[in-house]
Design a protein around this motif. Structure first.
Motif, short mmCIF file in Angstrom:
data_model
loop_
_atom_site.label_atom_id
_atom_site.label_comp_id
_atom_site.label_asym_id
_atom_site.label_seq_id
_atom_site.Cartn_x
_atom_site.Cartn_y
_atom_site.Cartn_z
N GLN A 153 0.81 -1.23 0.00
CA GLN A 153 0.00 0.00 0.00
C GLN A 153 0.85 1.28 0.00
OE1 GLN A 153 -3.36 -0.20 -0.29
NE2 GLN A 153 -2.98 -2.40 -0.46
N THR A 154 2.13 1.14 -0.27
CA THR A 154 3.02 2.30 -0.22
C THR A 154 2.59 3.41 -1.17
OG1 THR A 154 4.91 0.95 0.47
CG2 THR A 154 5.40 3.07 -0.54
N LEU A 155 2.28 3.07 -2.41
CA LEU A 155 1.84 4.09 -3.37
C LEU A 155 0.55 4.75 -2.91
CD1 LEU A 155 1.94 5.60 -6.05
CD2 LEU A 155 0.81 3.62 -7.13
N HIS A 156 -0.37 3.96 -2.41
CA HIS A 156 -1.64 4.51 -1.92
C HIS A 156 -1.40 5.57 -0.85
CE1 HIS A 156 -5.68 4.79 -0.25
NE2 HIS A 156 -5.17 4.49 0.94
N PHE A 157 -0.51 5.28 0.09
CA PHE A 157 -0.28 6.24 1.18
C PHE A 157 0.49 7.47 0.69
CE2 PHE A 157 -1.51 2.66 3.86
CZ PHE A 157 -2.38 3.32 4.72
N ARG A 158 1.37 7.30 -0.26
CA ARG A 158 2.03 8.48 -0.85
C ARG A 158 0.99 9.39 -1.47
NH1 ARG A 158 5.06 7.59 -5.24
NH2 ARG A 158 5.73 9.75 -5.12
N GLN A 159 0.05 8.82 -2.20
CA GLN A 159 -1.01 9.61 -2.82
C GLN A 159 -1.92 10.23 -1.76
OE1 GLN A 159 -2.53 6.31 -5.17
NE2 GLN A 159 -1.92 7.35 -7.06
N LEU A 160 -2.31 9.42 -0.79
CA LEU A 160 -3.21 9.88 0.27
C LEU A 160 -2.62 11.07 1.02
CD1 LEU A 160 -5.71 9.41 2.14
CD2 LEU A 160 -4.22 7.91 3.50
N PHE A 161 -1.38 10.95 1.44
CA PHE A 161 -0.76 12.01 2.22
C PHE A 161 -0.59 13.29 1.40
CE2 PHE A 161 1.60 8.64 5.00
CZ PHE A 161 0.39 8.29 5.58
N ALA A 162 -0.19 13.14 0.14
CA ALA A 162 0.01 14.31 -0.71
C ALA A 162 -1.30 15.06 -0.91
CB ALA A 162 0.60 13.89 -2.05
N VAL A 163 -2.39 14.33 -1.19
CA VAL A 163 -3.69 14.98 -1.41
C VAL A 163 -4.22 15.58 -0.11
CG1 VAL A 163 -6.09 14.57 -2.09
CG2 VAL A 163 -4.22 13.52 -3.39
N ALA A 164 -4.05 14.84 1.00
CA ALA A 164 -4.52 15.37 2.29
C ALA A 164 -3.81 16.68 2.64
CB ALA A 164 -4.28 14.33 3.39
N ARG A 165 -2.53 16.76 2.36
CA ARG A 165 -1.77 17.99 2.61
C ARG A 165 -2.28 19.12 1.72
NH1 ARG A 165 0.44 17.80 7.42
NH2 ARG A 165 1.96 16.13 7.70
N LYS A 166 -2.42 18.81 0.44
CA LYS A 166 -2.83 19.84 -0.52
C LYS A 166 -4.22 20.38 -0.20
CE LYS A 166 -1.13 21.60 -4.45
NZ LYS A 166 0.24 22.12 -4.55
N ALA A 167 -5.10 19.49 0.30
CA ALA A 167 -6.46 19.89 0.61
C ALA A 167 -6.60 20.52 2.00
CB ALA A 167 -7.37 18.67 0.52
N GLY A 168 -5.54 20.50 2.77
CA GLY A 168 -5.59 21.06 4.12
C GLY A 168 -6.35 20.18 5.10
N PHE A 169 -6.43 18.87 4.80
CA PHE A 169 -7.13 17.95 5.69
C PHE A 169 -6.32 17.61 6.93
CE2 PHE A 169 -9.96 15.86 2.20
CZ PHE A 169 -10.65 17.05 2.06
N ALA A 170 -5.03 17.83 6.90
CA ALA A 170 -4.16 17.56 8.05
C ALA A 170 -3.48 18.86 8.47
CB ALA A 170 -3.11 16.51 7.71
#
Length: 559
Positions: A325-342
């Motif tokens: 799931q490494t790619l999934h989490f790279r994508q997840l974290f990048a989008v969450a940061r960009k969206a201001g979710f974290a």
């Protein structure tokens, strides 16, 4: 006391005294006895800035050390390494206080682990959830506020199939005792019966729409599945409880707002009817909504990140999920940061683990090629351990032997997993993990039991011994130094999320104790040496028990 941090402070001051401005001493444990206990480096990098030779600078640092009461010797070796050997008096005095020091600045840390799919029973791959459980134990011991999250899979299209099948067979069907059999039966009907498949699809729609009758059957299936999980958690000693459940279904109502917020941030692109997020730093887009309007794991995970960051005000969010799931989490974290979710101050960390392999270096399965149920594997571990316990100590009563077998068997399986670097694959080997003479739980449990036997044979109460031992020889000193490294090991585990550092430390400690035990008489020691050595034994036993406990492994007083 964190010895590494203590030495860092002393040497940082000395580097500053000699004008090595900005130099950061690197303190590491020495790997060979002739190098002392620790090595301080930093002279190499600082010497160039100071326009001098590293060895000259290192010598100046040693001379600048004030009141070196902590060291037996501080010497410069090679091109500029500083070797530190702690003094027996310092070691003995520090052993007066060996409790775990809690951090003065605790973090709020969310740990996502286990996360089984409730459509099936837990399998051997879920054994690696012990990595997450060891982490939460260590983090809590250091004083952090830890929030466990068991993000179970209880939603999605497969549950329409399962609920439709449950409607027909009812919840008291014998096959529900084995979720693998139940799933296989539902799948067979889905593939062979078009009418059932069509009803299963409609059941998914009804489930997602909140149909009360379908939700009731779905809840029954979830409850049955969770009962299987609880049984495994109880056997393994996993600290997850019902209040730690963070099911995918929890975020169902929040998914439309995730899409809306991503669209408001200008992050969504419609591609072939699906809603995707394209980012320059990602080689592939993250799909957040399918063309038919359905949501994906990524959508749910984004909702979870937002909730954990905002609701829990997390400083760190740790995911112990396998390396696939490494790619999934790279994508997840990048989008969450960009969206201001974290929150910007919140770190998002995926700590991957490898696979469990059979001796053929393929994923570990039964002889018939089926996935190994975790409950069956644990039963087998206890059965094998029972035979070993009986052969080693045949005079044990049945009840005590059964208890020891459970502690040894379950401990052996857990330790075999935790003692490996979590990112590595490893080969599941019964003989290796139940070995009493290697880096295994039985070896460490036996070392602890051996220490307890000393006190029984000597009729000594460990609580009546002096607060701190007097160190009188090199073997005692080395054991004392090993005991003092416990704190720094825990802090390293917490920082890097690598519990195998703790298992490696305990194995090294047990080895140092065995050398001490072989060369230093304890019960037959003359005069005051007897009590001082017994104190070292007591501290070693306490540390082994505490360390194994942080790995989720029990000890017994005799084996």
């Amino acid at each position: 006391m964190n010895l590494r941090a203590f030495l860092h402070g002393r040497f940082a001051a000395a580097f500053g005294t000699v004008g090595a401005v900005g130099a950061e001493p690197m303190i590491g444990a020495a790997t060979r006895a002739e190098f002392g206990d620790y090595q301080a480096n930093g002279a190499m990098a600082a010497a160039k800035q100071a326009q001098t030779q590293p060895r000259v600078l290192a010598s100046a640092v040693v001379e600048a050390l004030e009141d070196v009461d902590f060291a037996q010797s501080v010497t410069v070796e090679g091109p500029g390494f500083i070797n530190i050997t702690l003094s027996p008096a310092f070691v003995g005095e520090q052993l007066r206080q060996v409790e775990i020091d809690q951090t003065g600045c605790p973090d709020t840390i969310v740990v996502d682990y286990s996360s089984p799919n409730l459509a099936k029973e837990m399998h051997v791959g879920h054994l690696r959830t012990t990595i997450g459980d060891a982490m939460v134990r260590v983090l809590e011991a250091l004083g952090h506020r830890v929030i466990r999250q068991n993000h179970v899979g209880d939603w999605g299209t497969q549950f329409g199939m399962l609920v439709a099948h449950l409607e027909d067979v009812r919840e008291d069907a014998p096959e529900l005792r084995d979720l693998e059999v139940f799933y296989a039966a539902a799948r067979k009907r889905f593939d062979a019966d078009p009418a059932f498949a069509d009803r299963a699809r409609h059941t998914v729609v009804a489930l997602q729409g909140g149909d009360e009758r379908v939700r009731e059957y779905w809840q029954r299936f979830v409850d049955i599945s969770l009962s299987h999980c609880r049984a495994v958690y109880d056997t393994l000693g996993i600290t997850l409880a019902d209040e730690d459940l963070d099911a995918e279904s929890r975020y169902n109502d929040d998914l439309p707002s995730v899409i809306t917020d991503l669209e408001s941030a200008g992050l969504v692109t419609v591609d072939d009817g699906a809603k995707c997020v394209f980012l320059d730093e990602l080689e592939t887009p993250l799909i957040v909504q399918k063309r038919d309007g359905g949501y994906l794991y990524a959508t749910t995970d984004l909702a979870a990140v937002r909730y954990r960051s905002a609701h829990y005000r997390a400083d760190r969010i740790l995911y112990f999920v396998d390396s696939r799931q490494t790619l999934h989490f790279r994508q997840l974290f990048a989008v969450a940061r960009k969206a201001g979710f974290a929150n910007e101050s919140c770190t998002l960390e995926h700590h991957p683990f490898g696979a469990i392999m059979g001796r053929d270096n393929r994923p570990f399965k039964t002889r018939s090629g089926d996935v190994v149920k975790l409950s069956d594997l644990l039963d087998e571990a206890v059965r094998r351990a029972r035979g070993l316990v009986a052969s080693k100590n045949p005079e044990l009563g049945t009840e005590e032997a059964d208890h020891i077998a459970r502690v040894v068997g379950i401990g052996a399986v857990k330790y075999a997993d935790i003692s490996k670097h979590r990112a590595s694959d490893y080969v599941f080997d019964w003989d290796a993990m139940l070995n009493f003479d290697d880096n295994t739980a039985p070896y460490l449990q036996y070392a602890y039991a051996r220490i307890q036997s000393l006190f029984r044979r000597g009729g000594v109460d460990p609580a009546a011994l002096a607060e701190a031992p007097v160190i009188s020889n090199e073997t005692e000193r080395r054991l004392g130094v090993a005991l003092l490294r416990f704190q720094e090991t825990l802090e390293q585990v917490a920082s890097e999320a690598l519990p195998h550092y703790l298992s490696g430390y305990l194995y090294g400690l047990a080895g140092d104790f065995m050398k001490f035990y072989e060369t230093c008489p304890v019960l037959d020691a003359p005069g005051a040496s007897r009590d001082h050595r017994l104190k070292l034994c007591a501290l070693t036993g306490e540390t082994l028990k505490r360390g194994l406990g942080l790995l989720g492994i029990e000890t017994v007083d005799r084996m």
